[in-house]
Design a protein around this motif. Structure first.
Motif, PDB file in Angstrom:
ATOM      1  N   UNK A  28       8.785  -0.894   4.215  1.00  0.00           N
ATOM      2  CA  UNK A  28       7.548   0.031   3.857  1.00  0.00           C
ATOM      3  C   UNK A  28       6.757  -0.515   5.029  1.00  0.00           C
ATOM      4  N   UNK A  29       6.066  -1.863   5.477  1.00  0.00           N
ATOM      5  CA  UNK A  29       5.097  -3.174   6.381  1.00  0.00           C
ATOM      6  C   UNK A  29       5.616  -2.204   7.731  1.00  0.00           C
ATOM      7  N   UNK A  30       7.235  -1.841   8.281  1.00  0.00           N
ATOM      8  CA  UNK A  30       7.336  -1.914   9.101  1.00  0.00           C
ATOM      9  C   UNK A  30       7.217   0.205   9.750  1.00  0.00           C
ATOM     10  N   UNK A  31       7.176   0.233   8.594  1.00  0.00           N
ATOM     11  CA  UNK A  31       7.459   1.833   8.015  1.00  0.00           C
ATOM     12  C   UNK A  31       5.860   2.417   8.634  1.00  0.00           C
ATOM     13  N   UNK A  32       5.457   1.836   8.029  1.00  0.00           N
ATOM     14  CA  UNK A  32       3.632   2.089   8.673  1.00  0.00           C
ATOM     15  C   UNK A  32       3.541   2.065   9.849  1.00  0.00           C
ATOM     16  N   UNK A  33       3.747   0.404   9.862  1.00  0.00           N
ATOM     17  CA  UNK A  33       3.995   0.034  11.675  1.00  0.00           C
ATOM     18  C   UNK A  33       4.274   1.089  12.840  1.00  0.00           C
ATOM     19  N   UNK A  34       5.510   1.477  12.802  1.00  0.00           N
ATOM     20  CA  UNK A  34       6.269   2.853  13.173  1.00  0.00           C
ATOM     21  C   UNK A  34       5.232   3.542  13.625  1.00  0.00           C
ATOM     22  N   UNK A  59      -7.391  -4.849  -1.177  1.00  0.00           N
ATOM     23  CA  UNK A  59      -8.401  -3.423  -0.404  1.00  0.00           C
ATOM     24  C   UNK A  59      -7.431  -2.768  -1.615  1.00  0.00           C
ATOM     25  N   UNK A  60      -6.549  -3.034  -2.568  1.00  0.00           N
ATOM     26  CA  UNK A  60      -6.298  -1.911  -4.227  1.00  0.00           C
ATOM     27  C   UNK A  60      -6.831  -1.888  -4.700  1.00  0.00           C
ATOM     28  N   UNK A  61      -7.570  -2.852  -4.615  1.00  0.00           N
ATOM     29  CA  UNK A  61      -9.259  -3.201  -6.120  1.00  0.00           C
ATOM     30  C   UNK A  61      -9.763  -1.696  -5.236  1.00  0.00           C
ATOM     31  N   UNK A  62     -10.429  -1.588  -4.250  1.00  0.00           N
ATOM     32  CA  UNK A  62     -11.123  -0.111  -3.437  1.00  0.00           C
ATOM     33  C   UNK A  62     -10.673   0.927  -3.693  1.00  0.00           C
ATOM     34  N   UNK A  63      -9.805   1.151  -4.015  1.00  0.00           N
ATOM     35  CA  UNK A  63      -8.883   2.410  -3.603  1.00  0.00           C
ATOM     36  C   UNK A  63      -9.455   3.478  -4.206  1.00  0.00           C
ATOM     37  N   UNK A  65       0.972  -1.508  -0.136  1.00  0.00           N
ATOM     38  CA  UNK A  65      -0.051   0.310   0.238  1.00  0.00           C
ATOM     39  C   UNK A  65       0.532   1.519  -0.192  1.00  0.00           C
ATOM     40  N   UNK A  66       2.177   1.430   0.627  1.00  0.00           N
ATOM     41  CA  UNK A  66       2.776   2.848   0.965  1.00  0.00           C
ATOM     42  C   UNK A  66       3.274   2.835  -0.322  1.00  0.00           C
TER      43      UNK A  66
END
Length: 432
Positions: A200-206, A92-96, A69-70
């Protein structure tokens, strides 16, 4: 009357063979057609393929949306076109509602692989292992395959040869490239391109963690222990089952048990027996939510085995852990090629305390001895700096890399087309 039965494994193999034959025929005919077209045009056909997609992101399951996603958001922010192909109909990308990111469901299973095997693109970016090993074959019309790990460990937990046939690996820290080079050398395969970008996953989690802390008053909070095992015969619940759950319950602390999703699916009988034996109450909870964030946030200490959640918990939430006395069978994985202990297991003594079955009667004392231990805090800092070295800029770094790689490959196509055109003119002049 005789009936013909084909087992699923054989059926899958036959389907792969059929798809491979069809793909080969299509490519063969296309190649002949293009060559004929080039000859007939006297070299005028020497140009780049306008139908080639610049960048394709492939997700084999919607669970990797937190990684992609990011990246998609960054493409959209820059108004740069890319294609997001997913094998999940409810991704979820299909509904963005993206304008520049072209999200598409390409089918599940073999249907998705059939589409990928004939993909016409310059760059394919994915976290899916097994390229050119099982059903997913390298397309003759795709120039470059780029892999990224969804975790920040050393990357040897994939099934053997999982990334061998990728062209490049985007890493989160030096440990991933170091380990990759060891495997490449022992298997005597060419070194692939490596580029450090972060995760990116860890960035978003942080970012999410820091936002959550702003609203946390800490009022009425109970000391909470999270049991978060992996799955399979060597996991905590399989190895210790009732014994460890009883020991945790007897501590008097609030206990949250978060089974691995595959435990609920593939180890259903064992799981349901434990739930029946240890029903929920206000101090003992079975967490089955899709999003583990709140559970991780609410807990003060985590007990696990070899699950990748170790890095989420230690690096982002910066909290101690206890790891169970279990062993990981490395036979099916890339780790089996290395004559050394798996890195993510080797570092555990610096991140937390080992829990053995003989410690179960003293579970509360073990938990208390780990909480706020400065040695483990230092260990978390040390290994965070080794395996998650770029924090906060992963999406930008990934998109920069993918766009630059596409531009580089496009320039090569233009130069090759120009050379072919000049060669055709030269041949024509000689014939005159």
């Amino acid at each position: 009357m005789y009936s013909l039965y084909i087992d699923p494994g054989t059926g899958s193999m036959l389907f792969t063979i059929v798809i491979g034959l069809i793909s080969t025929l299509i490519f063969a005919f296309r190649d002949k057609f293009l060559k004929l077209k080039f000859i007939m045009s006297g070299g005028k056909a020497a140009k780049i393929d306008e139908n080639k997609l610049p960048i394709v992101i492939f997700a084999d399951h919607k669970r990797y949306w937190n990684l992609f996603e990011p990246v998609c958001d960054e493409f959209e922010r820059r108004e740069q076109v890319c294609y997001y192909w997913t094998a999940s109909p409810d991704d979820p990308a299909l509904d963005k509602g993206y304008k520049f990111v072209k999200a598409e469901f390409i089918g599940e299973g073999n249907k998705a692989f059939a589409r990928l095997n004939m993909m016409n693109a310059r760059v394919c970016f994915s976290t899916t292992p097994g390229l050119d090993v099982y059903q997913w074959k390298r397309s003759k019309d795709c120039n470059y395959y780029v892999h990224i790990f969804h975790a920040v460990d050393e990357g040897t937990g994939l099934r053997m040869f999982g990334i061998d046939f990728y062209d490049a690996l985007l890493t989160s820290g030096e440990i991933q490239e170091t380990t990759l080079r060891k495997i490449e050398d022992v298997r005597k395969i060419p070194h692939k391109e490596c580029h450090m970008v972060g995760n990116t996953y860890m960035d978003s989690l942080k970012e999410r963690y820091e936002e959550r802390k702003k609203t946390d008053t800490g009022e009425g909070k109970e000391f909470t222990v999270l049991l978060a095992p992996s799955w399979g015969p060597d996991s905590i619940l399989n190895k210790f089952g009732e014994k460890i759950l009883k020991a945790l319950k007897d501590t008097g602390y609030k206990i949250i048990v978060r089974p691995h999703p595959q435990t609920i699916i593939n180890e259903k009988d064992m799981y349901e027996a434990l739930v029946a034996k240890f029903p929920e109450d206000e101090h003992f909870i079975w967490d089955r939510s899709n999003d583990n964030f709140e559970t991780l946030y609410q807990s003060d200490i985590m007990i696990t085995d070899f699950s990748g959640i170790i890095f989420d918990y230690c690096y982002v939430f910066d909290r101690p852990l206890i790891y169970a006395d279990t062993k990981m069978d490395t036979a099916p994985y890339d780790a089996a090629w290395l004559d050394e202990e798996v890195w993510r297991l080797a570092i555990l003594p610096d991140l937390g305390k080992k829990l053995e079955e003989k410690d179960f009667p003293n579970m509360k004392e073990v938990i208390d001895s780990v909480s706020d231990n400065e040695r483990y805090a230092a260990g978390r800092e040390k290994y965070r700096n080794m395996s998650w070295q770029i924090i906060g800029n992963a999406a930008e770094n990934i998109v920069d890399y993918l766009i630059n790689k596409n531009d580089e490959l496009k320039q090569i196509e233009l130069e090759n087309a120009e050379e072919a055109k000049e060669a055709a003119k030269s041949d024509k002049s000689k014939k005159k």
